[in-house]
Design an enzyme around this catalytic site. Structure first.
Site, PDB file in Angstrom:
ATOM      1  N   ASN A   1      -2.409   3.731   0.798  1.00  0.00           N
ATOM      2  CA  ASN A   1      -1.005   3.596   1.168  1.00  0.00           C
ATOM      3  C   ASN A   1      -0.410   4.920   1.629  1.00  0.00           C
ATOM      4  OD1 ASN A   1      -0.765   0.818   0.553  1.00  0.00           O
ATOM      5  ND2 ASN A   1      -0.509   1.282  -1.618  1.00  0.00           N
TER       6      ASN A   1
ATOM      7  N   CYS B   1      -5.355  -5.616   2.136  1.00  0.00           N
ATOM      8  CA  CYS B   1      -4.256  -5.632   3.100  1.00  0.00           C
ATOM      9  C   CYS B   1      -4.621  -6.615   4.195  1.00  0.00           C
ATOM     10  CB  CYS B   1      -4.028  -4.233   3.678  1.00  0.00           C
ATOM     11  SG  CYS B   1      -2.804  -4.209   5.002  1.00  0.00           S
ATOM     12  N   GLY B   2      -3.904  -7.716   4.269  1.00  0.00           N
ATOM     13  CA  GLY B   2      -4.225  -8.759   5.233  1.00  0.00           C
ATOM     14  C   GLY B   2      -4.030  -8.337   6.674  1.00  0.00           C
ATOM     15  N   ASN B   3      -2.908  -7.678   6.959  1.00  0.00           N
ATOM     16  CA  ASN B   3      -2.673  -7.214   8.325  1.00  0.00           C
ATOM     17  C   ASN B   3      -3.681  -6.141   8.711  1.00  0.00           C
ATOM     18  OD1 ASN B   3      -0.409  -8.872   8.745  1.00  0.00           O
ATOM     19  ND2 ASN B   3       0.955  -7.383   7.801  1.00  0.00           N
TER      20      ASN B   3
ATOM     21  N   ARG C   1       4.902  -2.505  -2.317  1.00  0.00           N
ATOM     22  CA  ARG C   1       4.570  -1.493  -3.310  1.00  0.00           C
ATOM     23  C   ARG C   1       3.861  -0.315  -2.650  1.00  0.00           C
ATOM     24  NH1 ARG C   1       0.168  -2.814  -8.012  1.00  0.00           N
ATOM     25  NH2 ARG C   1      -1.078  -3.104  -6.125  1.00  0.00           N
TER      26      ARG C   1
ATOM     27  N   CYS D   1       3.885  -7.918   5.805  1.00  0.00           N
ATOM     28  CA  CYS D   1       2.898  -7.721   4.747  1.00  0.00           C
ATOM     29  C   CYS D   1       1.974  -8.930   4.764  1.00  0.00           C
ATOM     30  CB  CYS D   1       3.571  -7.568   3.388  1.00  0.00           C
ATOM     31  SG  CYS D   1       2.413  -7.492   1.998  1.00  0.00           S
ATOM     32  N   GLY D   2       0.725  -8.735   5.175  1.00  0.00           N
ATOM     33  CA  GLY D   2      -0.186  -9.861   5.347  1.00  0.00           C
ATOM     34  C   GLY D   2      -0.467 -10.619   4.074  1.00  0.00           C
TER      35      GLY D   2
END
Length: 321
Positions: free
Chosen positions: A66, A75-77, A217, A225-226
């Protein structure tokens, strides 16, 4: 020289570093410092650094650092952009990527728009158990459509790990100040989510049509946010069966554009399946020496614009909500 990428999924911005092309890989402390520097100072910043490495079982491994240097489980995206990178590197359209929690199936999808390549990625594992998030609230072992007046009076909340922890509320209107205050509260020292939590407010627009805004977060407000969109889609399917059509994808709008999710419900809700489908856009290439990466010195970069952002913005303009 080493080539990094600036990328995004629904304007959730990242840098990609492929550790496999380095003579000497960056250690964890170097990755943390590099992520903080990149995300604060280069190309208007980003939400995180995606680190690609070798995997024993999959085509590649993804780590998510992050913007504040902390590490996310998934992290989906970001996974969509890493999937595109690996797809083009190895000339494959369907494969698996290792993440901290699990190996996830990914595949190339139909382009969203001319010049806007898209990928479909598996979001897993799923858990509603308080220990997986974790959370503490009275005697609840799961938080599903529960009134939590300590969060926001008269609103209901659901908590789900996919595997990143998410707190979701379906609201009539999204109040950014309320979302910001709750996100700040639950990602500071608090008695409810000791490890913090991503907080999403969602508005139902129509059958299989949502708008989602997330306080992430370790980042704060993001364009998308994916995993938050994925978690919200599953909770939507569970809580609003009269507005969920299981035969169609869910269209999810967000401040960064639009993605789709595919939800397959299972009577054991943790065995449900989620796929996130959206753009994987490469906006810039960045050339830098390997030595500079190790030293976290980013003053001498060769940056080139790919031109793909124009195509993505044309796509965003074409969206009808």
């Amino acid at each position: 020289m080493v080539k990094l990428l600036k990328v995004h999924g629904s304007e959730n911005q990242f840098f990609i570093l492929d550790q496999t092309i380095l003579d000497n890989k960056l250690n964890d402390n170097e990755l943390k410092n590099l992520a903080i520097n990149l995300c604060k100072n280069i190309l208007d910043g980003a939400d995180g650094l995606l680190v690609i490495d070798t995997s024993d079982d999959c085509l590649g491994k993804m780590r998510v650092i992050n913007a504040d240097g902390s590490e996310a489980k998934m992290c989906g995206n970001g996974l969509r952009t890493v999937s595109r990178y690996l797809s083009e590197k190895y000339q494959l359209d369907h494969f698996s990527v290792e993440t901290l929690e699990s190996n996830l199936s990914v595949k190339r999808a139909t382009d969203f728009y001319s010049g806007v390549p898209a990928f479909s990625v598996e979001i897993s594992p799923i858990s509603f158990n308080k220990m997986a998030l974790p959370f503490v609230y009275k005697d609840l072992t799961e938080m599903i459509n529960s009134e939590i007046p300590e969060f926001v009076p008269e609103e209901k909340f659901s908590a789900i790990a996919v595997p990143n922890p998410h707190l979701i509320s379906f609201v009539s209107e999204i109040d950014h100040n309320t979302l910001n205050n709750l996100g700040q509260k639950l990602n500071s020292v608090n008695q409810y989510f000791p490890e913090g939590v991503n907080v999403s407010f969602a508005k139902i627009l129509d059958t299989n049509k949502l708008f989602v805004q997330t306080f992430e977060r370790g980042v704060g407000f993001t364009n998308a946010c994916g995993t938050g969109i994925s978690a919200t889609s599953l909770v939507f399917a569970l809580l609003y069966p009269d507005q969920f059509d299981s035969n169609r994808d869910i269209t999810v709008y967000n401040p960064g554009g639009m993605v789709k999710t595919n939800i397959e419900l299972n009577p054991t809700k943790e065995l449900s399946k989620i796929h996130l489908i959206g753009n994987a856009t490469f906006t810039h290439t960045i050339e830098v020496s390997e030595e500079a990466l190790h030293l976290n010195e980013l003053d001498n970069l060769k940056i080139e614009d790919t031109g793909e952002e124009k195509d993505y913005q044309d796509f965003v303009k074409s969206i009808k909500r």
